[in-house]
Design a protein around this motif. Structure first.
Motif, PDB file in Angstrom:
ATOM      1  N   GLY A   1      46.685 -82.364  48.301  1.00 33.73           N
ATOM      2  CA  GLY A   1      47.873 -82.236  49.129  1.00 33.73           C
ATOM      3  C   GLY A   1      49.141 -82.660  48.422  1.00 33.73           C
ATOM      4  N   LYS A   2      50.267 -82.358  49.057  1.00 39.17           N
ATOM      5  CA  LYS A   2      51.569 -82.663  48.484  1.00 39.17           C
ATOM      6  C   LYS A   2      51.991 -84.110  48.756  1.00 39.17           C
ATOM      7  CE  LYS A   2      53.234 -77.896  48.645  1.00 39.17           C
ATOM      8  NZ  LYS A   2      54.275 -76.968  49.151  1.00 39.17           N
ATOM      9  N   GLY A   3      51.320 -84.780  49.672  1.00 38.33           N
ATOM     10  CA  GLY A   3      51.640 -86.175  49.915  1.00 38.33           C
ATOM     11  C   GLY A   3      51.264 -87.022  48.720  1.00 38.33           C
ATOM     12  N   ASP A   4      51.844 -88.256  48.654  1.00 37.08           N
ATOM     13  CA  ASP A   4      51.526 -89.104  47.507  1.00 37.08           C
ATOM     14  C   ASP A   4      50.033 -89.426  47.507  1.00 37.08           C
ATOM     15  OD1 ASP A   4      52.308 -90.640  49.858  1.00 37.08           O
ATOM     16  OD2 ASP A   4      51.971 -92.424  48.646  1.00 37.08           O
ATOM     17  N   PRO A   5      49.439 -89.605  46.320  1.00 42.30           N
ATOM     18  CA  PRO A   5      48.002 -89.854  46.249  1.00 42.30           C
ATOM     19  C   PRO A   5      47.629 -91.168  46.938  1.00 42.30           C
ATOM     20  CG  PRO A   5      48.900 -89.292  44.083  1.00 42.30           C
ATOM     21  CD  PRO A   5      50.060 -89.528  44.989  1.00 42.30           C
ATOM     22  N   LEU A   6      46.380 -91.211  47.404  1.00 43.07           N
ATOM     23  CA  LEU A   6      45.837 -92.392  48.068  1.00 43.07           C
ATOM     24  C   LEU A   6      44.622 -92.868  47.291  1.00 43.07           C
ATOM     25  CD1 LEU A   6      45.793 -91.038  51.758  1.00 43.07           C
ATOM     26  CD2 LEU A   6      47.730 -92.050  50.522  1.00 43.07           C
ATOM     27  N   VAL A   7      44.592 -94.145  46.950  1.00 40.12           N
ATOM     28  CA  VAL A   7      43.445 -94.739  46.273  1.00 40.12           C
ATOM     29  C   VAL A   7      42.860 -95.813  47.190  1.00 40.12           C
ATOM     30  CG1 VAL A   7      42.599 -95.979  44.254  1.00 40.12           C
ATOM     31  CG2 VAL A   7      44.421 -94.275  44.003  1.00 40.12           C
ATOM     32  N   PHE A   8      41.553 -95.761  47.375  1.00 37.87           N
ATOM     33  CA  PHE A   8      40.845 -96.642  48.300  1.00 37.87           C
ATOM     34  C   PHE A   8      39.921 -97.578  47.517  1.00 37.87           C
ATOM     35  CE2 PHE A   8      41.938 -92.817  50.567  1.00 37.87           C
ATOM     36  CZ  PHE A   8      42.122 -93.167  51.897  1.00 37.87           C
ATOM     37  N   LEU A   9      39.957 -98.867  47.850  1.00 34.55           N
ATOM     38  CA  LEU A   9      39.100 -99.853  47.212  1.00 34.55           C
ATOM     39  C   LEU A   9      38.205-100.507  48.255  1.00 34.55           C
ATOM     40  CD1 LEU A   9      41.630-101.648  44.828  1.00 34.55           C
ATOM     41  CD2 LEU A   9      40.095 -99.727  44.295  1.00 34.55           C
ATOM     42  N   HIS A  10      36.915-100.495  47.996  1.00 33.18           N
ATOM     43  CA  HIS A  10      35.946-101.119  48.906  1.00 33.18           C
ATOM     44  C   HIS A  10      35.711-102.571  48.525  1.00 33.18           C
ATOM     45  CE1 HIS A  10      32.569-101.539  46.088  1.00 33.18           C
ATOM     46  NE2 HIS A  10      33.052-100.437  45.507  1.00 33.18           N
ATOM     47  N   GLY A  11      34.994-103.278  49.392  1.00 36.88           N
ATOM     48  CA  GLY A  11      34.647-104.663  49.127  1.00 36.88           C
ATOM     49  C   GLY A  11      33.152-104.894  49.118  1.00 36.88           C
ATOM     50  N   PHE A  12      32.775-106.136  49.324  1.00 32.63           N
ATOM     51  CA  PHE A  12      31.370-106.562  49.354  1.00 32.63           C
ATOM     52  C   PHE A  12      30.818-106.326  50.753  1.00 32.63           C
ATOM     53  CE2 PHE A  12      28.121-109.657  50.311  1.00 32.63           C
ATOM     54  CZ  PHE A  12      27.348-109.726  49.174  1.00 32.63           C
TER      55      PHE A  12
ATOM     56  N   THR B   1      49.670 -94.684  46.929  1.00 26.88           N
ATOM     57  CA  THR B   1      49.444 -95.625  48.027  1.00 26.88           C
ATOM     58  C   THR B   1      48.060 -96.224  47.846  1.00 26.88           C
ATOM     59  OG1 THR B   1      50.916 -94.507  49.575  1.00 26.88           O
ATOM     60  CG2 THR B   1      49.141 -95.829  50.521  1.00 26.88           C
ATOM     61  N   LEU B   2      47.978 -97.543  47.935  1.00 27.50           N
ATOM     62  CA  LEU B   2      46.733 -98.266  47.683  1.00 27.50           C
ATOM     63  C   LEU B   2      46.204 -98.826  48.994  1.00 27.50           C
ATOM     64  CD1 LEU B   2      44.685 -99.392  45.668  1.00 27.50           C
ATOM     65  CD2 LEU B   2      46.244-101.320  45.274  1.00 27.50           C
TER      66      LEU B   2
ATOM     67  N   ALA C   1      43.058 -83.818  53.699  1.00 28.48           N
ATOM     68  CA  ALA C   1      43.658 -82.553  54.139  1.00 28.48           C
ATOM     69  C   ALA C   1      45.070 -82.389  53.590  1.00 28.48           C
ATOM     70  CB  ALA C   1      43.674 -82.496  55.665  1.00 28.48           C
ATOM     71  N   ASP C   2      45.781 -83.521  53.352  1.00 29.83           N
ATOM     72  CA  ASP C   2      47.148 -83.401  52.845  1.00 29.83           C
ATOM     73  C   ASP C   2      47.507 -84.428  51.784  1.00 29.83           C
ATOM     74  OD1 ASP C   2      47.069 -85.418  54.807  1.00 29.83           O
ATOM     75  OD2 ASP C   2      48.101 -84.143  56.260  1.00 29.83           O
ATOM     76  N   HIS C   3      46.515 -85.090  51.219  1.00 28.79           N
ATOM     77  CA  HIS C   3      46.740 -86.021  50.120  1.00 28.79           C
ATOM     78  C   HIS C   3      45.593 -85.895  49.118  1.00 28.79           C
ATOM     79  CE1 HIS C   3      49.881 -88.525  52.115  1.00 28.79           C
ATOM     80  NE2 HIS C   3      49.253 -88.153  53.209  1.00 28.79           N
ATOM     81  N   ALA C   4      45.885 -86.095  47.855  1.00 26.05           N
ATOM     82  CA  ALA C   4      44.814 -86.349  46.897  1.00 26.05           C
ATOM     83  C   ALA C   4      44.274 -87.740  47.166  1.00 26.05           C
ATOM     84  CB  ALA C   4      45.330 -86.251  45.471  1.00 26.05           C
ATOM     85  N   VAL C   5      42.937 -87.881  47.234  1.00 30.25           N
ATOM     86  CA  VAL C   5      42.322 -89.164  47.549  1.00 30.25           C
ATOM     87  C   VAL C   5      41.289 -89.509  46.486  1.00 30.25           C
ATOM     88  CG1 VAL C   5      42.722 -88.907  50.029  1.00 30.25           C
ATOM     89  CG2 VAL C   5      40.562 -88.113  49.047  1.00 30.25           C
ATOM     90  N   ALA C   6      41.130 -90.821  46.240  1.00 31.17           N
ATOM     91  CA  ALA C   6      40.152 -91.287  45.257  1.00 31.17           C
ATOM     92  C   ALA C   6      39.647 -92.656  45.675  1.00 31.17           C
ATOM     93  CB  ALA C   6      40.770 -91.371  43.862  1.00 31.17           C
ATOM     94  N   ALA C   7      38.335 -92.865  45.537  1.00 35.28           N
ATOM     95  CA  ALA C   7      37.735 -94.162  45.851  1.00 35.28           C
ATOM     96  C   ALA C   7      36.622 -94.435  44.853  1.00 35.28           C
ATOM     97  CB  ALA C   7      37.183 -94.187  47.265  1.00 35.28           C
TER      98      ALA C   7
END
Length: 302
Positions: free
Chosen positions: A25-36, A98-99, A52-58
Motif C-alpha cells: 500500500g501507499k501508506g507508510d510501512p508498518l513493522v510489528f515486533l512480538h514478545g515472549f 511506523t513501529l 490492504a493499504d500498508h506494507a507490513v513486516a513482522a
C-alpha cells in the motif's frame, strides 16, 4: 483480509530472521515486533487487515521459533534487537516506518523510538511499559514488584531444567495459555507454538531476553539502590504514539500507563477493559481498529 507470506533474511547483525510480509500500500510501512513467548503470529490478525493499504513486516525475533538463536545472554541485549530491526528495515527499503510492539517487542520498540527518531515515524505499543515508568514502579510500587517476580524465575539459569521436568506442554499452559482468555488459543495455534518452542535452543533463546535485560527487578521486601537514571531528566518521545492497554493484565499493571504524558507529548491511550496482557490475541478487532484510527488521525513525524 490480505494474504501474508514468509521470507528469511540474513542480516548484517549476524542473525537470520524469518519474517512475515504483506501489502504494498501507499501508506507508510508498518513493522510489528512480538514478545515472549510468541512469534510473528502475535500480529497475524492486524497484519492481514492493515496489509490492504500498508506494507507490513513482522520478524520472528532472535531466539524465537526458527530464527537464529545466538549462544550468549549478552546477544539478547536491547541494542542488538534494535540493530536487527533497523537492519531488517534497511533490507526491506523502509527508510521510515511506523513501529508496533507488544511485550518484549514493545520494550524494543520504545528503545528504538527513543534512540532512532529519524527512522521511526509513529509508535504503537500494546501492553509494554515505558522503561522509566517500569523501572520506577518495580522499586516504588509494591503491587507491580510482586507481579514481576516471575522475571526473576525466568532469569534463573536452572529454568530450562525445571521446564524439562514439567514438560514443554505444561510450561506452555502455565506461562502462556493460562494468561490468555479462554478460546483465544485454539488447538491449531497451540500446536504451532509448541512446534516453535521445541526448536533447538528456542527455550533458552526466549528466556535470554529476560536475562539480558538491564531492568532491576528487586525481590519482595528487598531494598535496592535506585539507578541514577530513573531520577534524572528523561528525553521525551519525538513522534506520535498510541498505547493500547489490556486492563486485566496481571503482569503489567495499569500503573504502567500513569504518568506517560510528560514522557510522550503526542500521546493517545486506548484502554481495553475486557482484555489482559495478550490483547492482540484476545481482542484482535479492537486492537486493529485502534491502530487504524491512530494512523488516520496522525501524521508521521518529520
Amino acid at each position: 483480509m490480505t494474504e501474508l507470506r514468509r521470507q528469511r533474511f540474513a542480516l548484517p547483525t549476524g542473525v537470520e530472521l524469518d519474517v512475515t510480509l504483506g501489502g504494498e500500500g501507499k501508506g507508510d510501512p508498518l513493522v510489528f515486533l512480538h514478545g515472549f513467548p510468541e512469534s510473528a503470529r502475535t500480529w497475524r490478525h492486524q497484519m492481514a487487515n492493515l496489509a490492504a493499504d500498508h506494507a507490513v513486516a513482522a520478524p520472528d525475533q532472535r531466539g524465537f521459533a526458527r530464527s537464529s538463536k545466538p549462544a550468549n545472554v549478552a546477544d539478547y541485549a536491547v541494542e542488538h534487537v534494535v540493530a536487527d530491526l533497523l537492519a531488517l528495515a534497511d533490507a526491506l527499503g523502509f527508510a521510515r516506518f511506523t513501529l508496533i510492539g507488544h511485550d518484549w517487542g514493545g520494550a524494543a520498540a520504545w528503545a528504538a523510538a527513543l534512540r532512532h527518531p529519524d527512522r521511526i515515524a509513529r509508535l504503537v505499543i500494546a501492553n509494554a511499559p515505558h522503561p522509566l515508568i517500569f523501572q520506577k514502579s518495580l522499586i516504588d510500587d509494591s503491587a507491580q514488584r510482586a507481579a514481576s517476580q516471575y522475571m526473576l524465575a525466568f532469569r534463573d539459569p536452572g529454568m530450562e531444567a525445571r521446564v524439562a521436568e514439567m514438560g514443554i506442554e505444561a510450561f506452555f499452559d502455565k506461562s502462556f495459555a493460562a494468561h490468555v482468555q479462554a478460546g483465544a488459543i485454539d488447538a491449531g495455534e497451540r500446536a504451532i507454538y509448541l512446534d516453535q518452542w521445541r526448536q533447538p535452543g528456542a527455550l533458552t533463546g526466549m528466556l535470554n531476553w529476560y536475562r539480558a535485560s538491564r531492568i532491576v527487578v528487586p525481590a519482595i521486601g528487598e531494598t535496592v539502590e535506585r539507578p541514577d537514571w530513573i531520577d534524572a531528566p528523561f528525553p521525551p518521545l519525538a513522534m506520535p504514539a498510541l498505547v493500547i492497554w489490556g486492563m486485566r493484565d496481571k503482569a503489567l499493571l495499569p500503573c504502567q500507563i500513569e504518568g506517560l504524558g510528560p514522557l510522550v507529548p503526542d500521546l493517545s491511550i486506548v484502554p481495553i477493559e475486557d482484555a489482559g496482557h495478550f490483547v492482540p490475541w484476545e481482542r484482535p478487532a479492537a486492537v486493529t481498529a485502534a491502530i487504524r484510527a491512530f494512523l488516520a488521525e496522525t501524521r508521521p513525524s518529520d
